[in-house]
Design a protein around this motif. Structure first.
Motif, PDB file in Angstrom:
ATOM      1  N   LYS A  89      27.770   1.798 -15.181  1.00 26.36           N
ATOM      2  CA  LYS A  89      28.629   0.656 -14.855  1.00 26.36           C
ATOM      3  C   LYS A  89      27.946  -0.401 -15.853  1.00 26.36           C
ATOM      4  O   LYS A  89      28.927  -1.090 -16.220  1.00 26.36           O
ATOM      5  CB  LYS A  89      28.599   0.128 -13.301  1.00 26.36           C
ATOM      6  CG  LYS A  89      29.531  -0.851 -13.138  1.00 26.36           C
ATOM      7  CD  LYS A  89      29.699  -1.169 -11.785  1.00 26.36           C
ATOM      8  CE  LYS A  89      30.575  -2.269 -11.403  1.00 26.36           C
ATOM      9  NZ  LYS A  89      30.697  -2.362  -9.956  1.00 26.36           N
ATOM     10  N   ALA A 282      38.188   6.168  -8.693  1.00 22.96           N
ATOM     11  CA  ALA A 282      38.038   5.304  -9.844  1.00 22.96           C
ATOM     12  C   ALA A 282      36.599   5.191 -10.288  1.00 22.96           C
ATOM     13  O   ALA A 282      35.593   5.150  -9.671  1.00 22.96           O
ATOM     14  CB  ALA A 282      38.685   4.026  -9.676  1.00 22.96           C
ATOM     15  N   SER A 283      36.476   5.276 -11.586  1.00 26.32           N
ATOM     16  CA  SER A 283      35.207   5.113 -12.408  1.00 26.32           C
ATOM     17  C   SER A 283      34.928   3.766 -12.337  1.00 26.32           C
ATOM     18  O   SER A 283      35.849   2.999 -12.743  1.00 26.32           O
ATOM     19  CB  SER A 283      34.927   6.110 -13.462  1.00 26.32           C
ATOM     20  OG  SER A 283      35.931   5.734 -14.421  1.00 26.32           O
ATOM     21  N   PRO A 284      33.684   3.363 -12.872  1.00 24.45           N
ATOM     22  CA  PRO A 284      33.351   1.949 -13.178  1.00 24.45           C
ATOM     23  C   PRO A 284      34.139   1.708 -14.567  1.00 24.45           C
ATOM     24  O   PRO A 284      34.572   0.454 -14.559  1.00 24.45           O
ATOM     25  CB  PRO A 284      31.908   2.108 -13.682  1.00 24.45           C
ATOM     26  CG  PRO A 284      31.487   3.088 -12.749  1.00 24.45           C
ATOM     27  CD  PRO A 284      32.651   4.175 -12.537  1.00 24.45           C
ATOM     28  N   ASP A 287      37.786   1.119 -13.828  1.00 21.24           N
ATOM     29  CA  ASP A 287      37.891  -0.382 -13.112  1.00 21.24           C
ATOM     30  C   ASP A 287      37.834  -1.286 -14.272  1.00 21.24           C
ATOM     31  O   ASP A 287      38.646  -2.419 -14.010  1.00 21.24           O
ATOM     32  CB  ASP A 287      37.006  -0.559 -12.010  1.00 21.24           C
ATOM     33  CG  ASP A 287      37.142   0.286 -10.814  1.00 21.24           C
ATOM     34  OD1 ASP A 287      38.116   0.787 -10.722  1.00 21.24           O
ATOM     35  OD2 ASP A 287      35.989   0.621 -10.071  1.00 21.24           O
ATOM     36  N   LEU A 290      41.107  -1.405 -16.198  1.00 23.11           N
ATOM     37  CA  LEU A 290      42.145  -1.929 -15.215  1.00 23.11           C
ATOM     38  C   LEU A 290      42.323  -3.432 -15.170  1.00 23.11           C
ATOM     39  O   LEU A 290      43.364  -3.776 -15.127  1.00 23.11           O
ATOM     40  CB  LEU A 290      42.046  -1.206 -13.707  1.00 23.11           C
ATOM     41  CG  LEU A 290      43.175  -1.454 -12.828  1.00 23.11           C
ATOM     42  CD1 LEU A 290      44.494  -1.275 -13.282  1.00 23.11           C
ATOM     43  CD2 LEU A 290      42.835  -1.054 -11.323  1.00 23.11           C
ATOM     44  N   GLU A 291      41.118  -4.125 -15.084  1.00 21.61           N
ATOM     45  CA  GLU A 291      41.103  -5.258 -15.001  1.00 21.61           C
ATOM     46  C   GLU A 291      41.430  -6.275 -16.389  1.00 21.61           C
ATOM     47  O   GLU A 291      41.932  -7.080 -16.182  1.00 21.61           O
ATOM     48  CB  GLU A 291      39.573  -5.709 -14.546  1.00 21.61           C
ATOM     49  CG  GLU A 291      39.667  -5.621 -13.199  1.00 21.61           C
ATOM     50  CD  GLU A 291      40.541  -6.374 -12.081  1.00 21.61           C
ATOM     51  OE1 GLU A 291      40.579  -7.628 -12.257  1.00 21.61           O
ATOM     52  OE2 GLU A 291      40.904  -5.496 -11.299  1.00 21.61           O
ATOM     53  N   ARG A 294      45.346  -5.637 -16.141  1.00 24.59           N
ATOM     54  CA  ARG A 294      46.169  -6.269 -15.141  1.00 24.59           C
ATOM     55  C   ARG A 294      46.878  -7.810 -15.513  1.00 24.59           C
ATOM     56  O   ARG A 294      45.880  -8.447 -16.174  1.00 24.59           O
ATOM     57  CB  ARG A 294      45.293  -6.420 -13.914  1.00 24.59           C
ATOM     58  CG  ARG A 294      45.765  -6.967 -12.588  1.00 24.59           C
ATOM     59  CD  ARG A 294      44.714  -7.393 -11.660  1.00 24.59           C
ATOM     60  NE  ARG A 294      43.808  -6.399 -11.350  1.00 24.59           N
ATOM     61  CZ  ARG A 294      44.239  -5.467 -10.209  1.00 24.59           C
ATOM     62  NH1 ARG A 294      45.108  -5.382  -9.598  1.00 24.59           N
ATOM     63  NH2 ARG A 294      43.122  -4.440 -10.094  1.00 24.59           N
TER      64      ARG A 294
END
Length: 298
Positions: A89, A282-284, A287, A290-291, A294
């Motif tokens: 991560k 979800a994997s790090p 994520d 995605l952020e 978004r």
């Protein structure tokens, strides 16, 4: 032994390694009495003594030494794997595969991901251009991009783009020769440039709306493409009327290369969403991506 016993094993390992209830209790963050009770219950369940206790020391029995040698390394491996996940991560490395139309890639995904990827060189992204509304689970994509009203009910959807409008356009040269369509019904008399959607095995029916009236017009023409760029080029070269999201044509409308038609039949609609299966773990890296994509609520 049940899963609930794992914490008891960790307690035993701590005491066996420290050779002290006091130090083990401190490292585990519990009281000595609670730790002693845990060890006693573990020994009762196993039916064998694991620790030899005296007023001055604590040491594993033969059975306890065997358990320490056999069991402790597995917990150490688990700790190492968990640490590795945290490191993953922190380093932000991995591959994300996304299926989307070329329009979504050009206008949403790439503009948002380009600066992000420069900051995260160990993240790899595959953007697959597709108008076929691909089954992302079957084809092993991490996510897909569609308009909001076309999302499956078994998917988690995250908005990544603003509302859009469609636009019908044609070149001044084409309109000079063929005239301007005044109503959606007039389109059937014109040479229209079609978009093929592979999943449906047919051509995209132009979706027009005015007030409560909604029409799907099946148009005909000389050309069919499966991407927005050749459709735009063909329209500019006078091959007919094109119908795509208006941002495909904005600069060409502004400079007069294309003329907008039937604008009152093209209201805004829900924009692009990133979607993925609701059972997906979800994997790090996912994520983080995605952020980045978004739409901010601020």
């Amino acid at each position: 032994m049940s899963r609930e016993s794992y914490s008891d094993l960790l307690a035993f390992i701590a005491v066996a390694k420290e050779r002290s209830f006091t130090r083990a209790a401190a490292s585990l963050g519990i009281s000595q009495s609670a730790l002693s009770h845990t060890i006693r219950k573990l020994e009762e369940r196993l039916g064998i003594r694991l620790l030899t206790r005296t007023t001055r020391s604590v040491s594993p029995t033969q059975a306890g030494e065997r358990m320490l040698m056999r069991v402790a390394p597995h917990f150490e491996e688990i700790d190492a794997e968990l640490a590795g996940l945290n490191e993953l991560k922190e380093k932000a490395s991995g591959t994300i595969r996304i299926s989307a139309s070329d329009h979504a890639i050009d206008t949403i995904l790439w503009p948002k991901l380009a600066p992000f990827l420069k900051e995260h060189p160990d993240i790899h992204v595959e953007l697959n251009s597709d108008y076929g509304l691909t089954d992302i689970v079957e084809h092993r994509f991490d996510a897909g991009v569609r308009f909001g009203e076309r999302l499956g009910k078994d998917m988690i959807a995250v908005r990544i783009g603003a509302d859009l409008r469609m636009a019908a356009v044609a070149s001044p040269e084409y309109l000079a020769s063929h005239g301007h369509p005044k109503t959606p019904q007039d389109l059937v008399k014109h040479n229209c440039i079609n978009l093929r959607l592979p999943t449906y095995g047919g051509l995209y029916a132009w979706e027009l709306e005015k007030g409560e009236r909604q029409l799907n017009v099946n148009v005909q023409g000389q050309l069919v493409f499966n991407g927005v760029l050749p459709i735009t080029r063909a329209a500019m070269q006078g091959f007919g009327i094109a119908f795509l999201p208006e941002d495909c044509f904005t600069e060409h409308i502004e400079d007069g290369a294309l003329v907008r038609l039937l604008e009152d039949w093209c209201p805004p609609f829900t924009g692009y969403h990133l979607y993925y299966p609701n059972r997906r773990l979800a994997s790090p890296v996912f994520d983080l991506v995605l952020e980045q994509l978004r739409v901010s609520s601020r």
